[in-house]
Write a protein that holds these residues in place. Structure first.
Motif, PDB file in Angstrom:
ATOM      1  N   GLN A  77       0.797  -1.174  -0.019  1.00  0.00           N
ATOM      2  CA  GLN A  77       0.020  -0.268   0.019  1.00  0.00           C
ATOM      3  C   GLN A  77       1.125   1.029   0.073  1.00  0.00           C
ATOM      4  N   ASN A  78       2.079   1.229   0.481  1.00  0.00           N
ATOM      5  CA  ASN A  78       2.841   2.263   0.306  1.00  0.00           C
ATOM      6  C   ASN A  78       3.520   2.597  -1.175  1.00  0.00           C
ATOM      7  N   GLU A  79       2.876   3.657  -1.793  1.00  0.00           N
ATOM      8  CA  GLU A  79       2.880   3.979  -3.213  1.00  0.00           C
ATOM      9  C   GLU A  79       4.583   4.317  -3.520  1.00  0.00           C
ATOM     10  N   TRP A  80       5.266   4.863  -2.529  1.00  0.00           N
ATOM     11  CA  TRP A  80       6.454   5.644  -3.108  1.00  0.00           C
ATOM     12  C   TRP A  80       7.552   4.286  -2.976  1.00  0.00           C
ATOM     13  N   LEU A  81       7.225   3.390  -2.118  1.00  0.00           N
ATOM     14  CA  LEU A  81       7.702   2.086  -2.179  1.00  0.00           C
ATOM     15  C   LEU A  81       7.656   1.504  -3.540  1.00  0.00           C
ATOM     16  N   ILE A  82       6.398   1.233  -4.028  1.00  0.00           N
ATOM     17  CA  ILE A  82       6.157   0.733  -5.096  1.00  0.00           C
ATOM     18  C   ILE A  82       6.633   1.278  -6.394  1.00  0.00           C
ATOM     19  N   ASP A  83       6.785   2.764  -6.333  1.00  0.00           N
ATOM     20  CA  ASP A  83       7.249   3.308  -7.643  1.00  0.00           C
ATOM     21  C   ASP A  83       8.785   2.923  -7.536  1.00  0.00           C
ATOM     22  N   THR A  84       9.396   2.780  -6.453  1.00  0.00           N
ATOM     23  CA  THR A  84      10.848   2.395  -6.371  1.00  0.00           C
ATOM     24  C   THR A  84      11.154   1.048  -6.934  1.00  0.00           C
ATOM     25  N   TYR A  85      10.275   0.278  -6.522  1.00  0.00           N
ATOM     26  CA  TYR A  85      10.465  -1.151  -7.137  1.00  0.00           C
ATOM     27  C   TYR A  85      10.168  -0.994  -8.742  1.00  0.00           C
ATOM     28  N   GLU A  86       9.439  -0.221  -9.318  1.00  0.00           N
ATOM     29  CA  GLU A  86       9.210  -0.133 -10.659  1.00  0.00           C
ATOM     30  C   GLU A  86      10.288   0.602 -11.316  1.00  0.00           C
ATOM     31  N   ALA A  87      10.906   1.697 -10.573  1.00  0.00           N
ATOM     32  CA  ALA A  87      11.855   2.318 -11.202  1.00  0.00           C
ATOM     33  C   ALA A  87      13.292   1.467 -11.401  1.00  0.00           C
ATOM     34  N   ILE A  88      13.607   0.708 -10.272  1.00  0.00           N
ATOM     35  CA  ILE A  88      14.533  -0.205  -9.876  1.00  0.00           C
ATOM     36  C   ILE A  88      14.593  -1.235 -11.288  1.00  0.00           C
ATOM     37  N   ARG A  89      13.313  -1.886 -11.346  1.00  0.00           N
ATOM     38  CA  ARG A  89      12.726  -2.922 -12.508  1.00  0.00           C
ATOM     39  C   ARG A  89      13.092  -2.234 -13.717  1.00  0.00           C
ATOM     40  N   ALA A 116       8.236  16.938  -2.059  1.00  0.00           N
ATOM     41  CA  ALA A 116       7.007  15.965  -2.227  1.00  0.00           C
ATOM     42  C   ALA A 116       7.626  15.000  -3.265  1.00  0.00           C
ATOM     43  N   PRO A 117       7.464  13.735  -2.864  1.00  0.00           N
ATOM     44  CA  PRO A 117       7.623  12.813  -3.950  1.00  0.00           C
ATOM     45  C   PRO A 117       6.847  12.949  -5.277  1.00  0.00           C
ATOM     46  N   LYS A 118       5.691  13.367  -5.143  1.00  0.00           N
ATOM     47  CA  LYS A 118       4.645  13.370  -6.284  1.00  0.00           C
ATOM     48  C   LYS A 118       5.220  14.494  -7.255  1.00  0.00           C
ATOM     49  N   SER A 119       6.011  15.358  -6.807  1.00  0.00           N
ATOM     50  CA  SER A 119       6.584  16.374  -7.886  1.00  0.00           C
ATOM     51  C   SER A 119       7.930  16.130  -8.734  1.00  0.00           C
ATOM     52  N   LEU A 120       8.167  14.750  -8.479  1.00  0.00           N
ATOM     53  CA  LEU A 120       9.402  14.254  -9.117  1.00  0.00           C
ATOM     54  C   LEU A 120       9.016  13.171  -9.942  1.00  0.00           C
ATOM     55  N   ASN A 121       9.943  12.953 -11.020  1.00  0.00           N
ATOM     56  CA  ASN A 121       9.742  11.849 -12.008  1.00  0.00           C
ATOM     57  C   ASN A 121       9.997  10.396 -11.290  1.00  0.00           C
ATOM     58  N   LYS A 122       9.699   9.241 -11.732  1.00  0.00           N
ATOM     59  CA  LYS A 122       9.864   8.217 -10.945  1.00  0.00           C
ATOM     60  C   LYS A 122      11.251   7.871 -10.685  1.00  0.00           C
ATOM     61  N   ILE A 123      12.261   7.997 -11.542  1.00  0.00           N
ATOM     62  CA  ILE A 123      13.423   7.803 -11.219  1.00  0.00           C
ATOM     63  C   ILE A 123      13.887   8.691 -10.084  1.00  0.00           C
ATOM     64  N   GLU A 124      13.733   9.872  -9.883  1.00  0.00           N
ATOM     65  CA  GLU A 124      14.274  10.856  -8.859  1.00  0.00           C
ATOM     66  C   GLU A 124      13.355  10.294  -7.663  1.00  0.00           C
ATOM     67  N   THR A 177       4.965  -9.123 -11.533  1.00  0.00           N
ATOM     68  CA  THR A 177       3.888  -8.148 -11.573  1.00  0.00           C
ATOM     69  C   THR A 177       3.947  -7.270 -10.343  1.00  0.00           C
ATOM     70  N   ILE A 178       4.106  -5.939 -10.395  1.00  0.00           N
ATOM     71  CA  ILE A 178       4.316  -5.183  -9.423  1.00  0.00           C
ATOM     72  C   ILE A 178       2.763  -4.568  -9.173  1.00  0.00           C
ATOM     73  N   LEU A 179       1.960  -4.304  -8.080  1.00  0.00           N
ATOM     74  CA  LEU A 179       0.988  -3.732  -7.876  1.00  0.00           C
ATOM     75  C   LEU A 179       1.114  -3.028  -6.727  1.00  0.00           C
ATOM     76  N   ARG A 180       0.027  -1.985  -6.615  1.00  0.00           N
ATOM     77  CA  ARG A 180      -0.073  -1.003  -5.384  1.00  0.00           C
ATOM     78  C   ARG A 180      -1.464  -1.004  -4.913  1.00  0.00           C
ATOM     79  N   GLY A 181      -1.799  -0.890  -3.413  1.00  0.00           N
ATOM     80  CA  GLY A 181      -2.780  -0.921  -2.775  1.00  0.00           C
ATOM     81  C   GLY A 181      -2.972  -2.138  -1.556  1.00  0.00           C
ATOM     82  N   ASP A 182      -4.357  -2.104  -1.634  1.00  0.00           N
ATOM     83  CA  ASP A 182      -4.670  -2.870  -0.467  1.00  0.00           C
ATOM     84  C   ASP A 182      -4.614  -4.340  -0.735  1.00  0.00           C
ATOM     85  N   TYR A 183      -4.233  -5.055   0.172  1.00  0.00           N
ATOM     86  CA  TYR A 183      -3.574  -6.485   0.143  1.00  0.00           C
ATOM     87  C   TYR A 183      -4.983  -7.500  -0.536  1.00  0.00           C
TER      88      TYR A 183
END
Ligand SMILES: C[S@@+](CC[C@H](N)C(=O)[O-])C[C@H]1O[C@@H](n2cnc3c(N)ncnc32)[C@H](O)[C@@H]1O
Length: 286
Positions: A77-89, A116-124, A177-183
């Motif tokens: 559910q932590n979106e910033w964490l999931i963004d990070t997995y996607e960027a690393i992939r 604010a993380p939302k003001s950045l692109n996914k890599i940053e 497959t990388i998803l975000r949100g509730d379990y």
């Protein structure tokens, strides 16, 4: 041109071939409740084979990386964490290059933390996430009720990343497959033959503060009850699952019909980083 075959080589050299096994990835962030120290006690209890591996509370991914299953579905559910997995992939080298531009000083930490993380692109965004995780006090992720990262500067002299490990993590994530949100949403497509490992935020042990605010909301008793209902439903559909949770009367009662294995863990209990040995549960429906 003639070649003198009797000529002695100037150097006596042998060509050695060393087969280097591809490196297994380790978590590239520190995560509260991370299972790195426990994973060797958990995996022997997992089914020997299964079609797809699901992990809906992925956190730092210690179990996912150790499992190395070719077909995996991970979520959090932590979106910033999931963004990070996607960027690393997608481009771990760009994330690493951005990390290289971020100095480890208190002023830079405070400057990065205020963005604010939302003001950045996914890599940053991914680079800032890893940077804050490596430079903040005790290396943990915690947000306030508004969802703002609020851990103070840690002044550690540690590397932000290991290139070989980020590369191995990108490989492990490439077919995932990388998803975000509730379990609950994460396991919608699961079916018989698949296996799911649940590692929810633990039910709070009486009296001890929990520092695990991974998301703006909190994982409450009603979320544990909802999770137990989902597990019962999966059992009815013959889907195998395993779950880590705290060894408390509440959790034992919620899962009373399932097999439980006690796993020894060391848990930090306060900010002076004292530890005590506790046992936690691995609950199994098989
Ligand atoms: C105990 S941690 C998982 C730790 C992980 N196994 C590891 O080794 O790092 C629990 C995770 O659940 C996530 N989480 C909290 N509430 C959630 C929810 N409702 N649905 C999915 N994930 C949630 C948190 O962001 C956190 O990453």
């Amino acid at each position: 041109m003639s070649i003198n075959l009797n000529m002695q080589p100037e150097f006596d050299f042998k060509i050695e071939t060393t087969i280097v096994a591809p490196k297994k990835a380790d978590p590239f962030i520190k995560w509260a409740g991370g299972k790195q120290a426990l994973v060797s006690q958990l995996i022997p209890h997992f089914p020997k084979s299964f079609s797809r591996y699901y992990e809906p509370f992925i956190g730092g991914g210690a179990v996912f990386f150790a499992t190395e299953h070719p077909v995996s579905i991970i979520s959090d559910q932590n979106e910033w964490l999931i963004d990070t997995y996607e960027a690393i992939r997608d481009d771990w080298k760009k994330v690493a290059a951005t990390l290289d531009t971020l100095p480890n000083t208190k002023n830079d930490f405070l400057r990065v933390r205020a963005i604010a993380p939302k003001s950045l692109n996914k890599i940053e965004r991914a680079a800032h996430f890893i940077y804050l995780n490596k430079t903040c006090f005790r290396g943990l992720f915690r947000v306030n009720r508004q969802g703002h990262f609020n851990v103070p500067y840690g002044a550690y002299d540690r590397r932000y990343y290991d290139p070989a490990n980020l590369s191995a993590a990108a490989t492990a994530l490439s077919g995932t497959t990388i998803l975000r949100g509730d379990y609950e949403a994460a396991v919608v497509g699961i079916s018989e033959g698949d296996f799911c490992y649940f590692d929810p935020p633990y039910y709070k042990l009486g009296g001890f503060a929990d520092f695990n605010r991974y998301t703006a909301g909190q994982f409450r008793e009603k979320d544990q009850v909802r999770l137990a209902a989902l597990c019962n439903e999966l059992s009815e559909r013959n889907v195998k699952w395993a779950m880590s949770n705290s060894d408390t009367p509440f959790i034992r009662d919620l899962y009373k019909k399932y097999r439980k294995v006690q796993v020894n863990a060391r848990r930090e209990i306060n900010l002076k980083s004292q530890e005590r040995n506790v046992s936690e549960l691995l609950i199994l429906n098989y």
